[in-house]
Write an enzyme that holds these catalytic residues in place. Sequence first.
Site, PDB file in Angstrom:
ATOM      1  N   LYS A   1     -11.442   5.857  34.431  1.00  0.00           N
ATOM      2  CA  LYS A   1     -10.696   6.822  35.243  1.00  0.00           C
ATOM      3  C   LYS A   1      -9.529   7.386  34.437  1.00  0.00           C
ATOM      4  CE  LYS A   1      -7.624   3.345  37.238  1.00  0.00           C
ATOM      5  NZ  LYS A   1      -7.071   2.731  38.461  1.00  0.00           N
TER       6      LYS A   1
ATOM      7  N   ARG B   1      -3.666  -0.993  49.905  1.00  0.00           N
ATOM      8  CA  ARG B   1      -3.754   0.341  49.317  1.00  0.00           C
ATOM      9  C   ARG B   1      -5.100   0.906  49.776  1.00  0.00           C
ATOM     10  NH1 ARG B   1      -3.347   1.042  42.832  1.00  0.00           N
ATOM     11  NH2 ARG B   1      -5.542   0.483  43.053  1.00  0.00           N
TER      12      ARG B   1
ATOM     13  N   TYR C   1      21.075  17.887  20.873  1.00  0.00           N
ATOM     14  CA  TYR C   1      21.866  18.301  22.028  1.00  0.00           C
ATOM     15  C   TYR C   1      22.910  17.254  22.411  1.00  0.00           C
ATOM     16  CZ  TYR C   1      18.398  21.965  22.963  1.00  0.00           C
ATOM     17  OH  TYR C   1      17.576  23.064  22.883  1.00  0.00           O
TER      18      TYR C   1
ATOM     19  N   MET D   1      12.466  19.207  23.877  1.00  0.00           N
ATOM     20  CA  MET D   1      11.182  19.557  24.465  1.00  0.00           C
ATOM     21  C   MET D   1      10.040  19.462  23.462  1.00  0.00           C
ATOM     22  SD  MET D   1      10.022  23.043  26.448  1.00  0.00           S
ATOM     23  CE  MET D   1      11.122  22.755  27.837  1.00  0.00           C
TER      24      MET D   1
END
Length: 388
Positions: A44, A142, A273, A321
């Site tokens: 999965k 669940r 930054y 990023m």
Amino acid sequence: MAVTPISLTPGVLAEALVDLGAIEHNVRLLCEQARGAQVMAVVKADGYGHGAVQTARAALAAGAAELGVATVDEALALRAAGISAPVLAWLHPPGIDFRPALLAGVQIGLSSQRQLDELLTAVRDTGRTATVTVKVDTGLNRNGVPPAQYPSMLTALRRAVAEQAIVPRGLMSHMVYADQPANPVNDVQAQRFTDMLAQAREQGVRFEVAHLSNSSATMSRPDLAFDMVRPGIAVYGLSPVPELGDMGLVPAMTVKCTVALVKSIRAGESVSYGHTWTAQRDTNLALLPVGYADGIFRSLGGRLQVSINGRRRPGVGRICMDQFVVDLGPGRPDVAEGDEAILFGPGSNGEPTAQDWADLLGTIHYEVVTSPRGRITRTYREAHTVES
């Protein structure tokens, strides 16, 4: 066990290299640990980030009998790739169309009367008998049929069997403690599961196979194997119980990139930054062209290490990023632009591992290996590089 050296694929900026030989090694080990029970390899979430189709093929080649996925779409993707082995899908929101699954011979895991009703509609529409596994809730609370609803579910199943609408293939449940094989809750769940299996027989519903064991139980609790085991994370070489070491498993994924730039800065200059890191002496920096958009967690800024030319180098400053910076130290740099930087891998050559990242993040290695994305290209090494 030998692992060939890693080298960056030409023309690829960054990659998650998956060693299919490691996958095969791990599945062979799991088959041995299953001690006669069949192995369903769980692929999965796109094979836990490793690629469902490729890892499924490797797992089947190594002895897995069946495949497990969460959704029907994941199962259909395996069929579209030409994989004909038994595939079970067990997570279904309301309104799902089961017809494509039935036409593709996908086995359906059922957790509620509603799902059974929707499946029977698809059976009538297609004229295909459904092969089903009933998932029961033994304590995870669940997915799965709750104990209170199980008797009515068995009645509905028995009626559907009599109408030749379904074949009851399996009974399954999922364990609460994925990383604690000795936790007493495991035994409570196993007893509940055994009782529900007996209850089905008493009601005239006979399942061909029963499976409860996850990776942890497969590797350490042979008494919970039943007819089949259902390992997930261990297929990919990550220990289901990190406190017990690697358990003979070989991590299959290595994430790496090229060094985009090397530059020097003076003592007192700061990086990235917010200038959260300041050089205490003249030093050299390497710029790596991946960032949080590619799955490099921003919270690892100033905390992670990267292996370049066989040495670990500290990341400094904030992760951006699409890039971050590592400190190469003073003097003449021993790293050049275009060199390979390993973010994490199996650890066999001293590089950081997915478990190292998980420890820094306060999470589990599952999250780490399912995170690479964006500009990180998934590539494969064929299954002849890891020997048992």
